[in-house]
Enzyme design. Sequence first.
Site, mmCIF file in Angstrom:
data_model
loop_
_atom_site.group_PDB
_atom_site.id
_atom_site.type_symbol
_atom_site.label_atom_id
_atom_site.label_comp_id
_atom_site.label_asym_id
_atom_site.label_seq_id
_atom_site.Cartn_x
_atom_site.Cartn_y
_atom_site.Cartn_z
ATOM 1 N N SER A 104 -26.035 52.577 2.978
ATOM 2 C CA SER A 104 -26.430 51.233 2.594
ATOM 3 C C SER A 104 -27.007 51.262 1.192
ATOM 4 O O SER A 104 -27.629 52.246 0.786
ATOM 5 C CB SER A 104 -27.479 50.694 3.583
ATOM 6 O OG SER A 104 -28.079 49.519 3.099
ATOM 7 N N ARG A 156 20.983 27.815 9.545
ATOM 8 C CA ARG A 156 20.129 28.378 8.502
ATOM 9 C C ARG A 156 18.895 27.501 8.393
ATOM 10 O O ARG A 156 19.008 26.280 8.315
ATOM 11 C CB ARG A 156 20.858 28.432 7.145
ATOM 12 C CG ARG A 156 22.090 29.335 7.119
ATOM 13 C CD ARG A 156 21.730 30.813 7.175
ATOM 14 N NE ARG A 156 20.954 31.224 6.010
ATOM 15 C CZ ARG A 156 21.468 31.423 4.790
ATOM 16 N NH1 ARG A 156 22.754 31.240 4.576
ATOM 17 N NH2 ARG A 156 20.694 31.796 3.808
ATOM 18 N N ASN A 206 -23.699 53.835 8.847
ATOM 19 C CA ASN A 206 -22.768 52.822 9.334
ATOM 20 C C ASN A 206 -21.423 53.434 9.747
ATOM 21 O O ASN A 206 -20.841 54.216 8.979
ATOM 22 C CB ASN A 206 -22.517 51.781 8.241
ATOM 23 C CG ASN A 206 -23.783 51.061 7.817
ATOM 24 O OD1 ASN A 206 -24.594 50.690 8.649
ATOM 25 N ND2 ASN A 206 -23.954 50.878 6.515
#
Length: 310
Positions: A203, A242, A211
Amino acid sequence: ALAGEPVEGGNPVIPLARRLRAAAGPGAPAVHPGATSQDVMDTALVLLVRTAADVIGDDLAACADAAAALAAAHRDTPAIARTLGQQALPTTFGLVAAGWCAGLDRARVQLGSVVAALPVQFGGSAGTLAASYPHGPAVADALADRLGLPRQDVPWHTERTRIGELAAALGVAAGACAKVATDVVLLSATEVGEVAEAAPGDSSSMPHKRNPIAAITARASARRAPGLVATLLAASDHEHQRAAGPWHAEWPALTDLLLATGGAAARLRVSLVGLGVHPGAMARNLALTSPDPTPSHAGDLVDRVLARRP
């Protein structure tokens, strides 16, 4: 040049064919005979999907292998099962990982099957092979063989069930990755502490944090998949022979879906390979509600999953 010119005609094959004819000189009549723009675009799409799916499949296989290794190593490691966010009954971490493995294997096999069945596209302007008469089907088959693709039964310009199946398979694969990544994120929480990624993220303001960033980014990629799957299914109503719009909507949605699913699988691979498991934390958490684990078939179920892997 090709990035800007397709706006005029609606797809990049029109300016591509023009440039190829100019470069071919006397051979210009041999460029693009009997084909239509969608033949080129759809066949190119199939080739691109096969290349991308090889990468995704490799990552899914590595994820499943890592989960299988965790299942084998922790076949009998007691842990608490959690239902509706609360502690439930004892299980083993091996069975948790075996469930991860089973889902990843299933998703990989299904995706591979769908991709392998995607055929060449060659139908001409109205899907009748008129401009290649009387050799149209033979030309289509020769093209498929030359490219190493399955032969088509009939041109599938507006019959898009294959694209729907592909979208679903990619979405399921992303979901399989998301399930595992979600478990890793939750089990990595500080107060749970049952697993930890080998290289957690830090962090910018809280140095104590570890984390599970690979699992977090896998979840982020997978979260994009359902909306893209929905877009592709919503675009399946190609009108007549188409389509005016639904076909064009497929291009960015499908390429983004390949990226989202591929990103989820690649990041989950980083998360699972070398994932740290903490039996002490599992025992501590288990003791909160189930101090005496009761016998179960957890180990037998792990053995079954590992024995039946594709």
